[in-house]
Design an enzyme around this catalytic site. Structure first.
Site, PDB file in Angstrom:
ATOM      1  N   ARG A 171      44.034 -28.992 -26.068  1.00 11.14           N
ATOM      2  CA  ARG A 171      42.892 -28.134 -25.666  1.00 11.14           C
ATOM      3  C   ARG A 171      41.992 -28.681 -24.487  1.00 11.14           C
ATOM      4  O   ARG A 171      41.307 -27.738 -24.157  1.00 11.14           O
ATOM      5  CB  ARG A 171      41.849 -28.379 -27.063  1.00 11.14           C
ATOM      6  CG  ARG A 171      42.378 -27.317 -28.089  1.00 11.14           C
ATOM      7  CD  ARG A 171      41.428 -27.632 -29.159  1.00 11.14           C
ATOM      8  NE  ARG A 171      39.870 -27.718 -29.238  1.00 11.14           N
ATOM      9  CZ  ARG A 171      39.229 -26.529 -28.994  1.00 11.14           C
ATOM     10  NH1 ARG A 171      39.799 -25.308 -29.076  1.00 11.14           N
ATOM     11  NH2 ARG A 171      37.957 -26.723 -28.659  1.00 11.14           N
ATOM     12  N   ARG A 204      42.229 -26.038 -21.598  1.00  7.86           N
ATOM     13  CA  ARG A 204      41.864 -24.566 -21.531  1.00  7.86           C
ATOM     14  C   ARG A 204      40.706 -24.440 -20.607  1.00  7.86           C
ATOM     15  O   ARG A 204      40.033 -25.310 -20.304  1.00  7.86           O
ATOM     16  CB  ARG A 204      41.164 -24.299 -23.086  1.00  7.86           C
ATOM     17  CG  ARG A 204      39.890 -25.119 -23.239  1.00  7.86           C
ATOM     18  CD  ARG A 204      39.630 -24.843 -24.851  1.00  7.86           C
ATOM     19  NE  ARG A 204      38.294 -25.301 -25.137  1.00  7.86           N
ATOM     20  CZ  ARG A 204      37.511 -26.572 -25.164  1.00  7.86           C
ATOM     21  NH1 ARG A 204      38.495 -27.565 -25.076  1.00  7.86           N
ATOM     22  NH2 ARG A 204      36.361 -26.957 -25.552  1.00  7.86           N
ATOM     23  N   CYS A 213       4.364 -41.576 -14.275  1.00  8.13           N
ATOM     24  CA  CYS A 213       5.209 -42.393 -15.532  1.00  8.13           C
ATOM     25  C   CYS A 213       4.244 -43.302 -16.393  1.00  8.13           C
ATOM     26  O   CYS A 213       3.952 -44.235 -15.861  1.00  8.13           O
ATOM     27  CB  CYS A 213       6.308 -43.002 -14.843  1.00  8.13           C
ATOM     28  SG  CYS A 213       7.575 -43.847 -16.121  1.00  8.13           S
ATOM     29  N   CYS A 255       5.608 -46.822 -16.139  1.00  4.21           N
ATOM     30  CA  CYS A 255       5.721 -47.804 -15.064  1.00  4.21           C
ATOM     31  C   CYS A 255       4.330 -48.733 -15.204  1.00  4.21           C
ATOM     32  O   CYS A 255       3.422 -48.608 -15.562  1.00  4.21           O
ATOM     33  CB  CYS A 255       5.297 -46.916 -13.752  1.00  4.21           C
ATOM     34  SG  CYS A 255       6.993 -46.278 -13.338  1.00  4.21           S
ATOM     35  N   ASN A 266       5.489 -48.307 -29.996  1.00  4.75           N
ATOM     36  CA  ASN A 266       5.763 -46.955 -29.872  1.00  4.75           C
ATOM     37  C   ASN A 266       4.499 -46.274 -30.174  1.00  4.75           C
ATOM     38  O   ASN A 266       4.016 -46.103 -31.456  1.00  4.75           O
ATOM     39  CB  ASN A 266       6.845 -46.268 -30.437  1.00  4.75           C
ATOM     40  CG  ASN A 266       7.380 -44.952 -29.920  1.00  4.75           C
ATOM     41  OD1 ASN A 266       6.499 -44.025 -29.559  1.00  4.75           O
ATOM     42  ND2 ASN A 266       8.531 -44.741 -29.965  1.00  4.75           N
ATOM     43  N   HIS A 273      11.412 -48.047 -11.833  1.00  5.38           N
ATOM     44  CA  HIS A 273      11.544 -46.682 -12.303  1.00  5.38           C
ATOM     45  C   HIS A 273      12.790 -46.080 -12.273  1.00  5.38           C
ATOM     46  O   HIS A 273      13.367 -45.317 -12.833  1.00  5.38           O
ATOM     47  CB  HIS A 273      10.323 -45.897 -11.696  1.00  5.38           C
ATOM     48  CG  HIS A 273      10.366 -44.557 -12.329  1.00  5.38           C
ATOM     49  ND1 HIS A 273       9.892 -44.282 -13.582  1.00  5.38           N
ATOM     50  CD2 HIS A 273      10.931 -43.215 -11.834  1.00  5.38           C
ATOM     51  CE1 HIS A 273      10.072 -42.817 -13.582  1.00  5.38           C
ATOM     52  NE2 HIS A 273      10.551 -42.243 -12.589  1.00  5.38           N
ATOM     53  N   ASN A 293      18.882 -44.048 -25.682  1.00  6.65           N
ATOM     54  CA  ASN A 293      18.970 -42.702 -25.314  1.00  6.65           C
ATOM     55  C   ASN A 293      19.022 -42.553 -23.968  1.00  6.65           C
ATOM     56  O   ASN A 293      17.711 -42.623 -23.412  1.00  6.65           O
ATOM     57  CB  ASN A 293      18.271 -41.725 -25.972  1.00  6.65           C
ATOM     58  CG  ASN A 293      18.356 -41.892 -27.583  1.00  6.65           C
ATOM     59  OD1 ASN A 293      19.518 -42.006 -28.119  1.00  6.65           O
ATOM     60  ND2 ASN A 293      17.427 -41.716 -28.329  1.00  6.65           N
ATOM     61  N   SER A 309      12.842 -38.430 -23.342  1.00  2.00           N
ATOM     62  CA  SER A 309      11.768 -37.643 -22.778  1.00  2.00           C
ATOM     63  C   SER A 309      11.162 -38.657 -21.476  1.00  2.00           C
ATOM     64  O   SER A 309      10.382 -37.855 -21.129  1.00  2.00           O
ATOM     65  CB  SER A 309      10.702 -37.682 -23.911  1.00  2.00           C
ATOM     66  OG  SER A 309      10.237 -38.964 -24.534  1.00  2.00           O
ATOM     67  N   HIS A 345      11.816 -43.136 -17.080  1.00  2.00           N
ATOM     68  CA  HIS A 345      11.932 -44.858 -16.938  1.00  2.00           C
ATOM     69  C   HIS A 345      13.009 -45.537 -17.602  1.00  2.00           C
ATOM     70  O   HIS A 345      12.886 -45.171 -18.822  1.00  2.00           O
ATOM     71  CB  HIS A 345      10.586 -45.266 -16.930  1.00  2.00           C
ATOM     72  CG  HIS A 345      10.542 -46.571 -16.380  1.00  2.00           C
ATOM     73  ND1 HIS A 345       9.490 -47.004 -15.332  1.00  2.00           N
ATOM     74  CD2 HIS A 345      11.139 -47.870 -16.814  1.00  2.00           C
ATOM     75  CE1 HIS A 345       9.540 -48.415 -15.229  1.00  2.00           C
ATOM     76  NE2 HIS A 345      10.296 -48.722 -16.032  1.00  2.00           N
ATOM     77  N   HIS A 392      14.627 -47.291 -20.371  1.00  2.00           N
ATOM     78  CA  HIS A 392      14.181 -48.025 -21.626  1.00  2.00           C
ATOM     79  C   HIS A 392      14.852 -47.816 -22.783  1.00  2.00           C
ATOM     80  O   HIS A 392      15.913 -46.840 -22.790  1.00  2.00           O
ATOM     81  CB  HIS A 392      12.580 -47.372 -21.837  1.00  2.00           C
ATOM     82  CG  HIS A 392      12.485 -46.128 -22.307  1.00  2.00           C
ATOM     83  ND1 HIS A 392      12.658 -44.951 -21.574  1.00  2.00           N
ATOM     84  CD2 HIS A 392      12.287 -45.721 -23.525  1.00  2.00           C
ATOM     85  CE1 HIS A 392      12.629 -43.946 -22.276  1.00  2.00           C
ATOM     86  NE2 HIS A 392      12.415 -44.228 -23.733  1.00  2.00           N
ATOM     87  N   GLN A 438      14.802 -48.682 -27.068  1.00  2.00           N
ATOM     88  CA  GLN A 438      13.892 -48.698 -28.838  1.00  2.00           C
ATOM     89  C   GLN A 438      14.413 -49.771 -29.710  1.00  2.00           C
ATOM     90  O   GLN A 438      15.377 -50.010 -29.501  1.00  2.00           O
ATOM     91  CB  GLN A 438      13.688 -47.351 -29.035  1.00  2.00           C
ATOM     92  CG  GLN A 438      13.130 -46.353 -28.106  1.00  2.00           C
ATOM     93  CD  GLN A 438      12.876 -45.013 -28.964  1.00  2.00           C
ATOM     94  OE1 GLN A 438      12.000 -44.907 -29.873  1.00  2.00           O
ATOM     95  NE2 GLN A 438      13.441 -44.049 -28.272  1.00  2.00           N
ATOM     96  N   HIS A 470      24.959 -52.663 -34.167  1.00  2.00           N
ATOM     97  CA  HIS A 470      24.797 -52.650 -35.936  1.00  2.00           C
ATOM     98  C   HIS A 470      25.023 -54.097 -36.116  1.00  2.00           C
ATOM     99  O   HIS A 470      25.803 -55.012 -35.829  1.00  2.00           O
ATOM    100  CB  HIS A 470      25.987 -51.807 -36.271  1.00  2.00           C
ATOM    101  CG  HIS A 470      25.788 -50.325 -36.276  1.00  2.00           C
ATOM    102  ND1 HIS A 470      26.677 -49.285 -36.918  1.00  2.00           N
ATOM    103  CD2 HIS A 470      24.566 -49.579 -36.117  1.00  2.00           C
ATOM    104  CE1 HIS A 470      26.173 -48.275 -36.673  1.00  2.00           C
ATOM    105  NE2 HIS A 470      24.815 -48.462 -36.399  1.00  2.00           N
ATOM    106  N   LYS A 518      30.533 -32.259 -24.185  1.00  2.00           N
ATOM    107  CA  LYS A 518      31.273 -32.028 -25.663  1.00  2.00           C
ATOM    108  C   LYS A 518      29.985 -31.628 -26.348  1.00  2.00           C
ATOM    109  O   LYS A 518      29.134 -32.158 -26.659  1.00  2.00           O
ATOM    110  CB  LYS A 518      31.837 -33.280 -25.988  1.00  2.00           C
ATOM    111  CG  LYS A 518      32.205 -33.276 -27.507  1.00  2.00           C
ATOM    112  CD  LYS A 518      33.284 -32.411 -27.865  1.00  2.00           C
ATOM    113  CE  LYS A 518      33.496 -32.346 -29.089  1.00  2.00           C
ATOM    114  NZ  LYS A 518      34.761 -31.454 -29.409  1.00  2.00           N
ATOM    115  N   GLU A 543      33.107 -29.309 -36.191  1.00  2.00           N
ATOM    116  CA  GLU A 543      32.497 -30.476 -36.091  1.00  2.00           C
ATOM    117  C   GLU A 543      31.265 -30.600 -37.059  1.00  2.00           C
ATOM    118  O   GLU A 543      31.027 -31.679 -37.950  1.00  2.00           O
ATOM    119  CB  GLU A 543      32.039 -31.240 -34.941  1.00  2.00           C
ATOM    120  CG  GLU A 543      32.858 -31.169 -33.726  1.00  2.00           C
ATOM    121  CD  GLU A 543      33.368 -30.119 -32.928  1.00  2.00           C
ATOM    122  OE1 GLU A 543      34.235 -30.358 -32.032  1.00  2.00           O
ATOM    123  OE2 GLU A 543      32.987 -28.869 -33.334  1.00  2.00           O
TER     124      GLU A 543
END
Length: 349
Positions: free
Chosen positions: A25, A28, A49, A52, A74, A113, A151, A159, A162, A164, A166, A279, A310, A316
């Site tokens: 695939r 394609r 920011c 910062c 947070n 930053h 992330n 979001s 800068h 970072h 968590q 983990h 993807k 999925e």
């Protein structure tokens, strides 16, 4: 061995889930959505920011003029430590709820930053790993489950640009950890050996899917990978959680992160997005955790280029994961990617 270029399924022993592999695939034509590839260089300091040094956050708190890592609670945490009972309808067996309490912290990787993990010097990444361990130890003393994650990139829902990560810690055992705990425990009971120790031994012997290794860590595209360039970072030593790592193991982990994330960026000459997380064996359980091995999952979404992602949709979401390139092909591409960041030449000029 079966022809791995033919359609087949592979099983993830950590989750029990199957992955449908359809290598043909990837040939394609692509007429679907693409992601923006923004090459704009960010400044080292952004006055707008909220992460910062010296800037004001949304709750009016002022960041200190920090150097290196900076950790704070947070401002919009998904969990809080207030013990509040949850009202739910106990009259039906399908309507279940329980109280969830915990803490959410943000870890700025550095005051810069514009520098993501692969662009930081190794000493700065070592400080990040030290910070992870310090906060893990504090939180694991109180909570059963401690999740350290990042992330990276707006495509992964980040979001704030800068760099970072968590830490979320809570009383309950998260679904992913509960499943991995059960699978590793069952493997240990059956074979008398740790699942991921056996997997490390197999991959270091065959070397087909190994992306990087040093004396303490193995980075591999797992045989059962679902995301195109997914990787697994596994402790080669009997380390079950962040609290057990020695200085040598932490320094080696910083090197592994530096090499892996640099190879990611070099794959498509972009700031490679991903979600990653560690983990650890559950804490506060007073049970034997000898079946556990500390490991990290990197889940990057890019498929063919810096702009083609993807999408986990349709089959999925409703059936099982499906991938278009084999883990072996993905590993070969990462093996070939340089471990010198593609921006380094610009900075050296």
């Amino acid at each position: 061995m079966a022809d791995l270029e033919l359609t087949h399924r592979r099983k993830n022993p950590l989750s029990g889930d199957w992955v449908l592999v359809s290598p043909h695939r990837n040939n394609r034509p692509w007429l679907g959505a693409t992601e923006a590839n923004n090459h704009t260089e960010a400044p080292a300091f952004d006055a707008q920011c909220p992460l910062c040094p010296g800037n004001q956050r949304a709750n009016d708190a002022i960041n200190p003029q920090y150097q290196g890592t900076f950790v704070f609670t947070n401002d919009f945490g998904a969990l809080n430590s207030a013990q509040q009972s949850v009202e739910h309808d106990a009259t039906h067996p399908l309507l279940m709820a329980e109280t969830a309490s915990g803490e959410c912290r943000v870890i700025c990787f550095s005051e810069q930053h514009n520098l993501t993990l692969p662009e930081l010097p190794i000493e700065a990444i070592e400080q990040v790993v030290d910070t992870w361990q310090q906060h893990y130890q504090t939180l694991a003393a109180q909570y059963q489950c401690v999740h350290i994650f990042e992330n990276k990139g707006s495509v992964m829902g980040c979001s704030q640009p800068h760099p970072h990560g968590q830490i979320w810690a809570h009383d309950h055992l998260s679904s992913e950890i509960a499943v991995e705990d059960a699978k590793q425990h069952a493997y240990f009971a059956k074979h008398g050996r740790t699942m991921l120790a056996d997997y490390v031994e197999h991959e270091t012997n065959t070397r087909t899917r190994v992306v990087f290794e040093n004396s303490h860590w193995l980075v591999v595209v797992p045989y059962w990978a679902a995301w195109p360039f997914e990787t697994l970072v596994v402790a080669k030593d009997d380390v079950r959680h962040f609290g057990q790592m020695s200085q040598a193991q932490k320094s080696a982990l910083a090197e592994a992160i530096k090499v892996l994330t640099t190879k990611y960026d070099n794959l498509f000459n972009c700031s490679f997005p991903y979600s990653m997380g560690w983990h650890n064996a559950p804490s506060q359980t007073n049970t034997d955790d000898s079946h556990w091995r500390l490991h990290g999952h990197f889940y990057p979404p890019l498929l063919r280029s810096a702009t083609v992602k993807k999408h986990m949709v349709g089959y999925e979401m409703l059936a099982e994961s499906q991938r278009d390139i084999t883990a072996e092909t993905a590993a070969a591409l990462l093996q070939q990617a340089s471990d010198i960041h593609y921006k380094q030449g610009r900075r050296d000029e």
